[in-house]
Design an enzyme around this catalytic site. Structure first.
Site, short mmCIF file in Angstrom:
data_model
loop_
_atom_site.label_atom_id
_atom_site.label_comp_id
_atom_site.label_asym_id
_atom_site.label_seq_id
_atom_site.Cartn_x
_atom_site.Cartn_y
_atom_site.Cartn_z
N HIS A 31 -0.08 0.23 17.47
CA HIS A 31 -0.69 0.08 16.15
C HIS A 31 -0.62 -1.39 15.74
CE1 HIS A 31 -0.96 1.74 11.73
NE2 HIS A 31 -1.56 0.56 11.85
N HIS A 33 -3.61 -4.45 14.44
CA HIS A 33 -5.00 -4.85 14.17
C HIS A 33 -5.17 -6.28 14.64
CE1 HIS A 33 -5.59 -1.39 11.36
NE2 HIS A 33 -4.27 -1.52 11.29
N GLU A 214 -0.52 6.71 4.74
CA GLU A 214 0.11 5.40 4.51
C GLU A 214 0.35 5.31 3.00
OE1 GLU A 214 -2.41 2.03 5.40
OE2 GLU A 214 -0.75 0.59 5.34
N ASP A 292 1.47 -3.52 13.05
CA ASP A 292 0.33 -3.39 12.12
C ASP A 292 -0.44 -4.72 11.98
OD1 ASP A 292 -1.40 -1.95 10.55
OD2 ASP A 292 -0.07 -1.75 8.82
N ASP A 293 0.03 -5.59 11.09
CA ASP A 293 -0.63 -6.88 10.85
C ASP A 293 0.46 -7.96 10.84
OD1 ASP A 293 -3.45 -5.87 10.09
OD2 ASP A 293 -2.10 -4.67 8.85
N1 ADE Z 1 -6.36 -2.59 8.18
C1 ADE Z 1 -5.47 -3.51 8.59
N2 ADE Z 1 -4.23 -3.13 8.26
C2 ADE Z 1 -4.33 -1.94 7.64
C3 ADE Z 1 -3.40 -1.02 7.08
N3 ADE Z 1 -2.10 -1.27 7.08
N4 ADE Z 1 -3.89 0.10 6.52
C4 ADE Z 1 -5.19 0.35 6.51
N5 ADE Z 1 -6.10 -0.47 7.02
C5 ADE Z 1 -5.68 -1.60 7.59
ZN ZN Z 2 -2.85 -0.26 10.49
#
Ligand code: ADE
Ligand code: ZN
Length: 352
Positions: A31, A33, A214, A292-293
């Protein structure tokens, strides 16, 4: 006094050992992005070379803006930064940066999300985006040995029609995409909004994943698994509110890709002690840890493991299970899985 000293010494040694174990253990990341791995220095560099103005004067200025009260606060900045990505080389550089970092975190396999609509709605072609990303994935395999697969996500704040058009573009690159998911602003955009397009996604043979639970309720996770037939849920932390759902996820062996630092930075939880990872492990859920990011949330995957282990007092055995789950939950072939699981076992047996 001497006893206290010795005790502390042992504790410190144990901590250091667990830290090393976490850093070195081979793992998969499921997971992440690619647009969320865009580091501020790279954002400025690409903005300059493409002559795209930014709202911020410096890297420091931009970093200072990374204070989020919720998912939408973050998404506004994340989509803003993505506007500097115009050419295939930009997507290549972005992806290569991440894959090198993944390698440094002992990630041996990664399944990377990309959001084509973030770019196609600005006039960048689907081909430019996917060619840049996949060229980097191919090069990283040779250069650093990281295996990777690509997952396309539909932006859920846009319409199902737009998702359907995006799917049409993706069908021309079917061999490059392993799965299709759903991301962006969750509340008010339930999985059921995308029922028809995901029927088509499955008919075309893609695996289905979805961000669910989430910020959204447990009900959205039910919709993702029952209506979209998602085989893996991204986040899924709101399942804690529904014991029946937890049983269902366990019985159907539906993995959760949990992202602790993301949940902390987006105020999904107040502190890391409230991340239900230990509970998921105890209930036999196939839980995994992910970033995630990472450029926005203060850490790549090892940092997520380290901070979660510290907050929840995770044992070496817990870490081993989390790493093993990452391979069990991935979309690789059985043969590839066997190779990774053997690598993991070798590591376990030789780690001192
Ligand atoms: N796009 C990038 N990060 C995200 C996240 N944590 N939740 C939903 N969409 C996303
Ligand atoms: Zn995500």
């Amino acid at each position: 006094m001497l006893r206290v000293f010795l005790q502390n010494q042992t504790e410190n040694t144990m901590d250091e050992n667990l830290k090393r174990y976490i850093e070195l253990i081979p793992k998969a990341e499921l997971h992440v992005h690619v647009e969320g791995t865009f580091e501020p220095e790279r954002i400025f560099e690409i903005a300059q070379r493409n002559n795209v103005p930014l709202k911020y004067n410096s890297v420091e200025d931009l970093r200072k803006a990374y204070k989020f009260n919720n998912l939408q606060d973050f998404l506004d900045i994340y989509y803003g930064a993505a506007k500097v990505l115009l050419h295939e080389q930009d997507f290549y550089d972005l992806t290569m940066d991440y894959l090198r970092k993944a390698h440094a975190n002992n990630v041996v396999h990664t399944e990377v999300f990309f959001d084509p609509q973030t770019h196609t709605t600005r006039g960048v072609s689907f081909v430019t985006v996917i060619n840049g990303i996949t060229r980097a994935m191919d090069d990283a395999k040779t250069e650093v040995g990281v295996s990777s697969k690509l997952i396309m996500c539909f932006l859920r704040h846009l319409s199902e029609k737009s998702a359907m058009e995006t799917l049409e573009s993706a069908l021309l690159h079917k061999d490059k995409i392993i799965a299709i998911g759903l991301d962006s602003s969750e509340n008010g955009h339930p999985p059921s909004k995308f029922f028809n397009v995901f029927n088509r996604v499955r008919e075309e043979g893609f695996f289905v994943v979805a961000h669910a639970g989430e910020e959204g309720p447990a009900e959205y996770i039910w919709e993702a698994i029952d209506l979209l037939e998602a085989v893996r849920i991204d986040h899924g932390v709101s399942s804690v509110d529904d014991p029946g759902l937890i049983e269902e996820l366990r019985d159907r062996e539906i993995p959760l890709t949990v992202c602790p630092l993301s949940n902390l930075k987006l105020k999904v939880v107040e502190n890391l002690e409230n991340i239900p990872v230990k509970m998921f492990l105890e209930k036999g859920i196939r839980v995994t840890l992910n970033s995630d990011d990472p450029s926005y949330f203060g850490g790549y995957v090892n940092n997520n493991y380290l901070q979660t282990a510290e907050a929840l007092n995770l044992s070496r055995n817990d870490i081993y299970t989390l790493a093993k789950n990452s391979f069990l939950a991935s979309f690789i072939t059985e043969k590839e899985r066997d190779v990774f699981l053997e690598k993991l076992l070798d590591f376990e047996n030789s780690f001192i």
